[in-house]
Design a protein around this motif. Sequence first.
Motif, PDB file in Angstrom:
ATOM      1  N   HIS A 206       0.851  -1.192   0.000  1.00  0.00           N
ATOM      2  CA  HIS A 206       0.000   0.000   0.000  1.00  0.00           C
ATOM      3  C   HIS A 206       0.883   1.236   0.000  1.00  0.00           C
TER       4      HIS A 206
ATOM      5  N   CYS B 202      -3.067   5.239  -0.367  1.00  0.00           N
ATOM      6  CA  CYS B 202      -3.289   4.107   0.540  1.00  0.00           C
ATOM      7  C   CYS B 202      -3.937   2.937  -0.193  1.00  0.00           C
TER       8      CYS B 202
ATOM      9  N   CYS C  43       4.394   8.989   1.342  1.00  0.00           N
ATOM     10  CA  CYS C  43       2.967   8.724   1.539  1.00  0.00           C
ATOM     11  C   CYS C  43       2.641   8.087   2.880  1.00  0.00           C
TER      12      CYS C  43
ATOM     13  N   ASN D  79      -1.043   7.917   4.702  1.00  0.00           N
ATOM     14  CA  ASN D  79      -1.687   6.616   4.828  1.00  0.00           C
ATOM     15  C   ASN D  79      -2.115   6.344   6.265  1.00  0.00           C
ATOM     16  N   LYS D  80      -1.311   6.770   7.224  1.00  0.00           N
ATOM     17  CA  LYS D  80      -1.672   6.593   8.637  1.00  0.00           C
ATOM     18  C   LYS D  80      -2.915   7.417   8.975  1.00  0.00           C
TER      19      LYS D  80
ATOM     20  N   SER E 184      -5.230   8.179   6.818  1.00  0.00           N
ATOM     21  CA  SER E 184      -6.323   7.465   6.166  1.00  0.00           C
ATOM     22  C   SER E 184      -6.785   6.277   7.010  1.00  0.00           C
TER      23      SER E 184
ATOM     24  N   ARG F  13      -1.710  -3.246   7.157  1.00  0.00           N
ATOM     25  CA  ARG F  13      -1.523  -2.026   6.369  1.00  0.00           C
ATOM     26  C   ARG F  13      -0.646  -1.024   7.113  1.00  0.00           C
TER      27      ARG F  13
ATOM     28  N   ALA G 275       2.924   0.738   6.100  1.00  0.00           N
ATOM     29  CA  ALA G 275       3.214   2.171   6.200  1.00  0.00           C
ATOM     30  C   ALA G 275       4.460   2.434   7.038  1.00  0.00           C
TER      31      ALA G 275
END
Length: 342
Positions: free
Chosen positions: A68, A72, A89, A93-94, A96, A156, A160
């Motif tokens: 990812h 994300c 990113c 992403n965190k 999100s 996920r 990240a």
Amino acid sequence: MNILHIRLLNQQLVSSRFTDVHDLVAWMGMVQAQEYKMMRWAVGMRLREPSMSAFREAYDAGRIVRTHLFRCTWQLVAAEDLGWMLPLCAERNKVSIRGYLAYHGRRIEEREYERANRLICDALSGEKSVRKEILLARLAECGLEDDAHTMSIYLRRAEADGIICSGELDSRQNTYALVEERIPRLRELRRDEAIAELARRYFRSHSPATLEDFVWWSNLGVGECRAAIESICSELISESYAGETYFIHRDCRVRGYRRQTILLPSYDEYLIGYKSRHHAFEEEFRHRIHNRNGLFYPVILDDGQVVGNWHPGKDAAFFEEAIQPDLTDAFRRYRQFWNSDR
């Protein structure tokens, strides 16, 4: 300027320059990979000779990895690029992930992520590749167990944090491996250098494209994206079309297009890689191409335009009776790709 023809050339969908899977993925910057099976065709159809066996070899060797990244979502990238792409990113992403959990009335504290990361490292240490179901079983034995959605969040977040990425290719499900064991040499760049390199990769492979297209694709801030474009301005040519400014990279091809009918997989870069994807289809057919929740369907391209839907093993469904191109060669290439792995 024929936007669609130039995009088809530089996305390697027509007259591809590439025979090597890793080199193709590196050229693209990243290749959208939401669907575990269709991502293989997304790469294969961009090679001079479609080859599933070549894809498997590159994936199993860790020359390309799936994880990812931007927006994300699942993407394929050249393994060495993960080191400079992930910092661009990871924080978004965190955010999100937190938003997703909040929407479902959940919250995971940092100490819980830290514990999960330790357990994931222990479960994968020394392993070349572990299927998702086996990894989750090992985590459950260590006391880390929750519903399927929450466990996917833990994985996920580990992505990240740069701890895990894909392992070897499995026929049915995701696999995982430790980044430090899978990718021995990660390339690192300063943030401004990384964003400039990302812009270079994007406009090389997606031209003609706008600032707004690059912002959408990368999910980075408008200011950073504008600065990145300015930093590589000597490599770009700008052209006005229908009131918009499109950039074309100097390494792009603008000639050599030949008409071709293409079976495009779901979530393909040809559509999802742009905010300005309206060039490729009529508005009345939008619901046949993607829904409001962001689900993209497999579609048929003819001369760059979306003219219908397709599904492996099923008949094609064209949007209009007057436009029904011959799909014989397109399906031949598709079958040739999968047969190469037997």
